[in-house]
Structures are given as C-alpha cells and as structure tokens.
Enzyme design. Structure first.
Site, PDB file in Angstrom:
ATOM      1  N   GLY A 125      46.003 -40.252   5.181  1.00  0.00           N
ATOM      2  CA  GLY A 125      44.951 -41.235   4.942  1.00  0.00           C
ATOM      3  C   GLY A 125      44.002 -40.767   3.855  1.00  0.00           C
ATOM      4  N   ASP A 126      42.703 -40.771   4.153  1.00  0.00           N
ATOM      5  CA  ASP A 126      41.707 -40.307   3.180  1.00  0.00           C
ATOM      6  C   ASP A 126      41.109 -38.968   3.606  1.00  0.00           C
ATOM      7  OD1 ASP A 126      40.430 -41.388   5.378  1.00  0.00           O
ATOM      8  OD2 ASP A 126      38.800 -42.310   4.249  1.00  0.00           O
ATOM      9  N   GLU A 127      41.893 -38.178   4.333  1.00  0.00           N
ATOM     10  CA  GLU A 127      41.435 -36.867   4.807  1.00  0.00           C
ATOM     11  C   GLU A 127      42.170 -35.757   4.066  1.00  0.00           C
ATOM     12  OE1 GLU A 127      40.559 -34.483   8.992  1.00  0.00           O
ATOM     13  OE2 GLU A 127      41.962 -36.158   8.970  1.00  0.00           O
TER      14      GLU A 127
END
Length: 216
Positions: A125-127
């Site tokens: 994801g955005d991690e």
C-alpha cells in the site's frame, strides 16, 4: 583424372569441417539458451523479492535483508523506520489511481535517495520501511533526521498538469540485533500510528520512539 584418394581425402576434410561448424553452431545455441535461462531465473528472483511498482524490496525481502544487515552490523547503531502516507486515498479519489501510482513511485525514489546505501522497502500500500545506520542514537540527531525525511517526502510531486503534496507519519526505534528486529519494527509502527493520530497538530507528522533513546 583426379586421384580418387585425393578426392576421398577432400570429401573427408569437407565433411569434418561441416561437422565442426555444425557442432559450433549447436554449442553457441546451447550457450544462448543457458544465458536466456539464467536471465529468466534472475528476473524471477528479482520479481519475487521486489515491489513491481516502485522497484524497492518487498516485505519478505526487507525482513531477510534486514536480518542479514543486523547480523553483520558489528554493533553499529541502526534505526528501524516505518513511514505511512497521510490521506493517500484522497490522491486516488481526486486524481485517479495512475496518479496515485506516480506518487508512490516518487516517494519511493525520495526514500531511496534519502537512505543512500541503507535499506528501504515498500511493505505494501502506502507503507514503507527502512533500516538506517546512524552515528548515534542521540534524540536530537534522530529528530533532525526524521524531520528531514518528512520534509523530503512532503516536497511537491509533479503530475500531469498539476502538482500535489503528500505528508507522511513517521515512527522509528533503535534496533541492535536480529532478535530485536520484529520488536523494533513493532515499536516504530506503534510510534507511526501515534503520530498519525496527532492529525494536524504537527506537520509533517513524526514521532520518535523514546524508550531506548538516550537524552544528551
């Protein structure tokens, strides 16, 4: 009349030359096929250990590489970093998923540039996560580095026809050995979520796990 022995000898020589040429062609084809197989295997290994969008190591590779780095660190201070983009869903909703992908690629490039030779990865994801070497675990130095990282991510990102800014919530924690990796990442992750919960109170959002940082 040609000498029959000379003719026979010439035919044998021509046959030997043809046979040698055919063997050489087969050897070259075999070498090419082996090279192609090696390239395919290398590509498969890379695909299995890297994120296809950003090119960074993926979650599985991060844990493997981090454990190796910690084993070889010989007591060098290392910091586990967890970074999550704030309100990333709004980028996808407002500009589309292609724009969201470009933002992730840009953030990955900035993290890799910030980390230099250190390990950074996209967990999903955005991690993102990293394992960064540091000359000290002094609180002020680490807070300065964290602020620089947050500012690096927050710089404008050019998209088609516009530019956007994204901020990140950052958590970090010292780690000194392979056995502490999971615990350090958990503490960094908890610090990151605590920073995210601060909302607009701090911008860019950042929080240092202070449990093992010495005040100096």
């Amino acid at each position: 009349m040609p000498d029959p022995m000379s003719v026979a000898s010439g035919i044998c020589a021509a046959g030997a030359l043809l046979s040698s040429w055919q063997l050489r062609r087969r050897a070259l084809r075999a070498e090419a096929e082996i090279g192609h197989l090696h390239a395919e295997l290398a590509a498969e290994r890379h695909a299995a250990s890297h994120d296809p969008l950003t090119g960074l190591p993926n979650r599985r590779a991060f844990y493997r590489l981090a454990a190796t780095l910690l084993t070889d660190a010989a007591g060098e201070p290392l910091i586990a970093v967890v970074l999550d983009l704030n309100d990333f869903k709004q980028i996808n909703d407002q500009y589309g998923h292609a724009a969201g992908d470009q933002v992730l690629i840009s953030v990955a490039e900035r993290l890799a540039g910030f980390a230099g030779d250190n390990l950074v990865a996209r967990l999903g994801g955005d991690e993102f996560a990293g394992l960064l070497s540091t000359p000290t675990v002094d609180r002020r130095w680490i807070e300065h580095a964290t602020r620089r990282l947050s500012e690096t991510v927050a710089a404008p990102i050019r998209l088609s026809g516009c530019s956007v800014r994204v901020t990140a919530s950052v958590g970090l924690a010292p780690v000194t050995g392979p056995a502490q990796l999971t615990d350090a990442l958990s503490r960094a992750d908890a610090a990151m979520y605590q920073a995210k919960s601060l909302g607009g109170a701090r911008s860019p959002r950042q929080l240092v796990d202070s449990a093992r940082l010495a005040e100096r």
